[in-house]
Motif scaffolding. Structure first.
Motif, PDB file in Angstrom:
ATOM      1  N   LEU A 203      91.646  81.395  15.256  1.00  0.00           N
ATOM      2  CA  LEU A 203      91.725  80.658  16.521  1.00  0.00           C
ATOM      3  C   LEU A 203      90.804  79.443  16.568  1.00  0.00           C
ATOM      4  N   GLU A 258      94.571  78.719  21.125  1.00  0.00           N
ATOM      5  CA  GLU A 258      95.400  79.742  21.740  1.00  0.00           C
ATOM      6  C   GLU A 258      96.864  79.526  21.364  1.00  0.00           C
ATOM      7  N   ARG A 267      94.284  80.015  30.803  1.00  0.00           N
ATOM      8  CA  ARG A 267      94.151  80.140  29.355  1.00  0.00           C
ATOM      9  C   ARG A 267      94.483  78.795  28.723  1.00  0.00           C
ATOM     10  N   ARG A 269      93.343  75.597  25.699  1.00  0.00           N
ATOM     11  CA  ARG A 269      92.821  75.417  24.346  1.00  0.00           C
ATOM     12  C   ARG A 269      91.480  74.676  24.348  1.00  0.00           C
TER      13      ARG A 269
END
Length: 545
Positions: A203, A258, A267, A269
């Motif tokens: 990630l 992500e 959520r 990045r």
């Protein structure tokens, strides 16, 4: 949630990044009001946790008094940092690829249900189809079953009116619970068996340092701010007079690649963290863990999050990170989640001595108990530590030990989103003619509201604009305030209500004779007269109440 997203775009809180080119998924820009709101959230956190902290008193629930200080570390760090911290090996998601659709999915975000049916046959010579039992999947959503049924009907070549010809189990499961994908219909596939075996996907965003761009020049954008504090532990102790227990705070950007960023800014990045690494003696670490867990919960309540929508959840043993001996999440009932579900706002982790030892000795084996350095096939440390002494010596007792760490880690973006969700509401209020109209407002706490006050002249004549501008300039020395003289005063109120402005100050015909103005409260709609000379002090006292 749709109304809040619309308001955020319309009033300049949040925009999709690179929107004129179609946007970039997982990245968001904060507009004129949004940047003020997020900055106020970060400033409130920094002031309450660091600059205004009382280091001479024992706070309620704390074992002793403690000190706080801050850091601002670089986004790009030595690659060895991420190898010793465990991110290089452990910061991964399992991914599957679809050979048919050529798409990639995070396997724990693919949900499906078992469906039994027979494919529809066509033509005079069609034979009776064999009954199949397949696992039909979609990407994780709030209510996946209707989507799964639609995809199942398409797979079997049936129409909606033929739904009775298939049998679908009501219980769903995620793809990560499967050992074989032979009977699985991928989220965008038309047949079974198209998904590959899962593989690790790191990630962290890779980048290159220097001009050559070889493997030796590879680095990463930091996935968290915590490691910058750990590698500077010795620098902080040696350059300041802080004594354990003490905390080091940092606010800064982090980056995580992500696979499926979703739910607005929940959520993303690229995001901003507000983290504290609190160093303490191992014997008192459990008490400090309990203190920080409760203190951080109260901070959100103090700034307006409802106790009914906010919970403190202790992790089960199988949820704990490899380094943690205890973790609690502060979670909020975001409106994009199904009823009864909560999303993480902040994690408070008892990290033990994992991080400091890893950066001294080399990456610790998360499966070992007690923790020991992870070795390679030659019996040497898999990833070598710095070799620097990161222990602490108590000058009073002369005891030397590796401090334990308690980490309250909050997301500035998630906190901002939670405050927006909590603040959004609709009620009824009279318009300029006294008729009741639906009113949209953001009931933000005055400390974090983007605009603290708006100043209006009732009309643009009779000296009212001049008096209003004088008040505006006086307030502007201390707060972010707004001046508006356009349109009916009722419409001006509505615009400020949508922006979350807690107070509106109106200069009217009486103001020039008695030197008073009207202050209107956003939430209660109460209006009081205050002397012009007292306006700044009045607004200041209300904000800090």
């Amino acid at each position: 949630m749709e109304k809040l997203v619309s308001l955020c775009k319309r009033r300049g809180f949040l925009f999709q990044s690179s929107e004129i080119y179609g946007g970039l998924n997982g990245f968001w820009d904060y507009g004129p009001l949004g940047v003020e709101l997020k900055r106020n959230v970060k400033d409130a956190w920094w002031r309450d946790m660091v600059t205004a902290h009382d280091d001479m008193s024992v706070l309620p629930g704390a074992p002793t008094e403690y000190e706080m200080t801050g850091l601002d570390c670089t986004i790009i760090m030595h690659p060895q940092v991420w190898k010793c911290s465990g991110h290089f090996d452990l910061f991964v998601d399992k991914m599957v690829d679809c050979r048919e659709s050529k798409k990639r999915y995070r396997w724990d975000h693919v949900v499906g249900a078992w469906v039994t049916g027979a494919k529809k046959q066509h033509g005079a010579d069609a034979v009776k189809a064999e009954v199949e039992r397949v696992f039909v999947t979609v990407m994780d959503s709030e209510n996946p079953l209707p989507q799964i049924e639609t995809r199942a009907l398409k797979y079997f070549g049936l129409r909606a009116k033929d739904a009775s010809k298939i049998e679908m189990e009501s219980k769903t499961a995620v793809l990560s619970s499967f050992d074989s994908f032979e009977a699985v219909v991928g989220p965008d596939a038309t047949t079974t068996g198209t998904l590959t075996d899962p593989r690790d996907f790191n990630l962290m965003f890779p980048t290159t340092i220097g001009a050559l761009g070889g493997e030796d020049d590879r680095a990463f954008l930091r996935p968290e701010t915590a490691q910058g504090i750990f590698v500077n532990f010795r620098n902080v102790v040696d350059s300041t007079r802080v004594k354990i227990p003490f905390g080091v705070a940092q606010v800064g950007k982090s980056f995580r690649n992500e696979i499926t960023p979703r739910n607005f800014t929940f959520r993303s990045r690229e995001f901003e963290q507000m983290e504290i690494e609190f160093f303490c003696h191992p014997d008192s670490s459990q008490k400090w863990y309990a203190f920080w867990r409760d203190r951080r919960m109260q901070w959100y309540k103090k700034l307006g999050l409802s106790g009914e929508r906010l919970i403190l959840r202790e992790h089960h043993q199988d949820e704990l990170s490899h380094y943690s001996t205890g973790t609690a999440d502060i979670e909020y009932a975001f409106p994009f989640l199904p009823a009864g579900e909560y999303g993480e706002l902040e994690g408070i982790a008892h990290r033990g001595d994992f991080d400091l030892r890893s950066h001294m000795e080399g990456k610790l084996d998360e499966k070992s108990n007690p923790l020991a350095v992870q070795l390679n096939e030659h019996g040497k440390p898999k990833y070598r530590g710095s070799g620097k002494d990161l222990t602490y010596r108590d000058e009073v007792t002369n005891e030397r030990y590796t401090p334990h760490v308690i980490e309250p880690s909050a997301g500035a973006d998630r906190a901002t989103l939670a405050f927006l969700c909590e603040a959004y509401r609709e009620d009824s209020a009279p318009d300029d003619k006294g008729n009741m109209q639906t009113r949209t407002l953001l009931s933000l706490h005055p400390r974090i509201a983007p605009i603290k006050a708006a100043v209006f002249p009732l009309v643009k004549k009779d000296g009212m604009p001049e008096a209003a501008k004088e008040i505006y300039l006086a307030l502007k020395q201390k707060f972010n305030v707004f001046y508006d003289e356009k349109g009916a005063v009722g419409r001006r109120y509505r615009r400020q209500d949508e922006a979350g402005t807690p107070y509106c100050i109106t200069v009217d015909g009486e103001s020039l004779s008695d030197k008073t103005v009207t202050i209107r409260d956003r939430d209660s709609l109460e209006q009081v007269r205050v002397k012009m000379d007292d306006v700044v002090a009045e607004i200041e006292s209300r904000i800090n109440a």
